[in-house]
Scaffold this active site. Structure first.
Site, PDB file in Angstrom:
ATOM      1  N   ARG A   1      -3.848 -10.164   4.781  1.00  0.00           N
ATOM      2  CA  ARG A   1      -4.106 -10.067   3.258  1.00  0.00           C
ATOM      3  C   ARG A   1      -2.984  -9.685   2.580  1.00  0.00           C
ATOM      4  O   ARG A   1      -2.603  -8.432   2.640  1.00  0.00           O
ATOM      5  CB  ARG A   1      -5.404  -9.220   3.112  1.00  0.00           C
ATOM      6  CG  ARG A   1      -6.082  -9.097   1.567  1.00  0.00           C
ATOM      7  CD  ARG A   1      -7.236  -8.323   1.568  1.00  0.00           C
ATOM      8  NE  ARG A   1      -7.747  -7.947   0.361  1.00  0.00           N
ATOM      9  CZ  ARG A   1      -7.460  -7.573  -0.738  1.00  0.00           C
ATOM     10  NH1 ARG A   1      -6.149  -6.600  -0.401  1.00  0.00           N
ATOM     11  NH2 ARG A   1      -7.878  -7.398  -1.786  1.00  0.00           N
TER      12      ARG A   1
ATOM     13  N   LYS B   1       0.782  -1.288   0.034  1.00  0.00           N
ATOM     14  CA  LYS B   1       0.021   0.045   0.061  1.00  0.00           C
ATOM     15  C   LYS B   1       0.857   1.315  -0.119  1.00  0.00           C
ATOM     16  O   LYS B   1       2.269   1.211   0.236  1.00  0.00           O
ATOM     17  CB  LYS B   1      -1.090   0.127   1.201  1.00  0.00           C
ATOM     18  CG  LYS B   1      -2.058  -0.938   0.867  1.00  0.00           C
ATOM     19  CD  LYS B   1      -3.296  -1.049   1.608  1.00  0.00           C
ATOM     20  CE  LYS B   1      -4.252  -1.864   1.275  1.00  0.00           C
ATOM     21  NZ  LYS B   1      -5.313  -2.230   2.168  1.00  0.00           N
TER      22      LYS B   1
HETATM   23  N1  HH2 Z   1      -7.450  -3.745   0.673  1.00  0.00           N
HETATM   24  C1  HH2 Z   1      -7.726  -3.776  -0.702  1.00  0.00           C
HETATM   25  C2  HH2 Z   1      -8.731  -4.332  -0.958  1.00  0.00           C
HETATM   26  N2  HH2 Z   1      -9.711  -5.078  -0.279  1.00  0.00           N
HETATM   27  N3  HH2 Z   1     -10.003  -6.002   2.056  1.00  0.00           N
HETATM   28  C3  HH2 Z   1      -9.587  -6.034   3.276  1.00  0.00           C
HETATM   29  N4  HH2 Z   1     -10.508  -6.768   4.071  1.00  0.00           N
HETATM   30  N5  HH2 Z   1      -8.728  -5.174   3.717  1.00  0.00           N
HETATM   31  C4  HH2 Z   1      -7.954  -4.350   3.017  1.00  0.00           C
HETATM   32  O1  HH2 Z   1      -6.835  -4.088   3.402  1.00  0.00           O
HETATM   33  C5  HH2 Z   1      -8.268  -4.460   1.650  1.00  0.00           C
HETATM   34  C6  HH2 Z   1      -9.380  -5.126   1.129  1.00  0.00           C
HETATM   35  C7  HH2 Z   1      -6.924  -2.970  -1.526  1.00  0.00           C
HETATM   36  O2  HH2 Z   1      -6.009  -3.521  -2.184  1.00  0.00           O
HETATM   37  P1  HH2 Z   1      -5.888  -4.463  -3.594  1.00  0.00           P
HETATM   38  O3  HH2 Z   1      -6.858  -5.527  -3.594  1.00  0.00           O
HETATM   39  O4  HH2 Z   1      -4.653  -4.863  -3.621  1.00  0.00           O
HETATM   40  O5  HH2 Z   1      -6.204  -3.083  -4.584  1.00  0.00           O
HETATM   41  P2  HH2 Z   1      -7.339  -2.831  -5.288  1.00  0.00           P
HETATM   42  O6  HH2 Z   1      -8.399  -2.428  -4.501  1.00  0.00           O
HETATM   43  O7  HH2 Z   1      -6.941  -1.633  -6.393  1.00  0.00           O
HETATM   44  O8  HH2 Z   1      -7.787  -3.888  -6.257  1.00  0.00           O
END
Ligand code: HH2
Length: 287
Positions: A262, A227
């Site tokens: 995660r 992040k």
């Molecule tokens: N962060 C993201 C998405 N979903 N769910 C939970 N429970 N906690 C988190 O910190 C979280 C989440 C964002 O990360 P990522 O999936 O890599 O990115 P994007 O939202 O751009 O797909």
């Protein structure tokens, strides 16, 4: 509630995870635009293959998402989100994997559960009544996450009087709503939502406060992987180059009491956890 009331397992449909050692949730983004890996696994075959790799590297759960929630992301049409996640969830779940669906839409969560998913991961923290009703009607695990505002605007000057208290109180309130409609407490995990409407200092305060979150009695999930705050701390601009910082954050999180992380980089995270487990004289859960 006292920490002694923490459930010993996290019950997610047919899966029941002992919470004695940390769980690794591997990220499978079936999106063209995720901040960290957008476009890398945006067709079903690539996403399923990626999921298989993460399992081999030691993931216990795969979190499948069809909509990016990165700061500034445009919402995705429901039909597109359904089309992205449907075949991926079906194939991973059919192979015996514990699949989590990362969505803020009850229709998508319902379709994923029908396709075999075992966990609903809602970045809006079950603030939508349809999501609450779905959680009550099914036997899935739930992840209640805190977000301030909406992905499109959440990073424009987020403000709290006391970020830790406000996030913890929100998570407790949502968990209690879920319990009130019949979701057993051993199905609920809470997540402070690193990067979701938080400044660097607010993210750090929340990571520092994991023991306070864990003291609520609910298993704590932390998603710090790749992040922006890691980039802000280190100057590393490309998310895929933030692996070392991400592993450090995951290790710090579990050392402070988080039970689920995660992550994108499962192999590196599992390696760090294996070393920590050995030093502590614990048996690592392994892959
Ligand atoms: N962060 C993201 C998405 N979903 N769910 C939970 N429970 N906690 C988190 O910190 C979280 C989440 C964002 O990360 P990522 O999936 O890599 O990115 P994007 O939202 O751009 O797909």
């Amino acid at each position: 509630m006292m920490a002694s009331m923490t459930p010993r397992t996290w019950r997610c449909g047919a899966f029941e995870f002992a919470l004695a050692s940390p769980l690794v949730m591997g990220i499978v983004n079936v999106t063209p635009d995720s901040f960290s890996d957008g476009g890398e696994h945006s067709d079903a075959d690539a996403a399923v293959a990626h999921g298989g790799r993460l399992l081999a590297e030691g993931a216990h759960i795969l979190d499948v998402g069809g909509e990016s929630t990165r700061p500034g992301a445009e919402p995705v049409a429901l039909a597109a989100e359904l089309a992205r996640i449907g075949p991926v969830v079906t194939r991973l779940a059919a192979a015996g994997t514990c699949v989590s669906i990362d969505t803020r839409h009850a229709e998508v969560a319902r379709a994923a559960l029908d396709a075999g998913a075992s966990i609903v991961n809602d970045v809006t923290g079950f603030t939508d009544l349809a999501m609450v009703g779905l959680a009550a009607a099914r036997d899935c695990g739930v992840v209640v996450m805190h977000m301030l505002g909406e992905p499109q605007t959440m990073q424009s000057d987020p403000r709290y009087d006391d970020v830790v208290t406000e996030v913890r109180d929100f998570l407790l309130a949502r968990a209690r709503v879920l319990e009130a409609v019949g979701v057993a407490r051993d199905r609920i995990a809470i997540d402070p939502g690193i990067g979701f409407g938080k400044t660097l200092e607010q993210n750090l305060a929340l990571l520092r406060a994991i023991p306070e979150l864990a003291a609520t009695g609910y298993p704590v999930l932390v998603g710090a992987s790749r992040k922006r705050f890691i980039g802000e701390l280190t100057g590393v601009t490309e998310p895929c180059d933030r692996v070392a910082g991400s592993v450090a954050a995951a290790l710090i999180a579990v050392e402070r009491g988080a039970l689920v992380v995660r992550v994108h980089d499962v192999a590196a995270t599992a390696q760090a956890f294996a070393v920590a487990a050995a030093v502590d004289g614990r048996k690592d859960r392994g892959a």
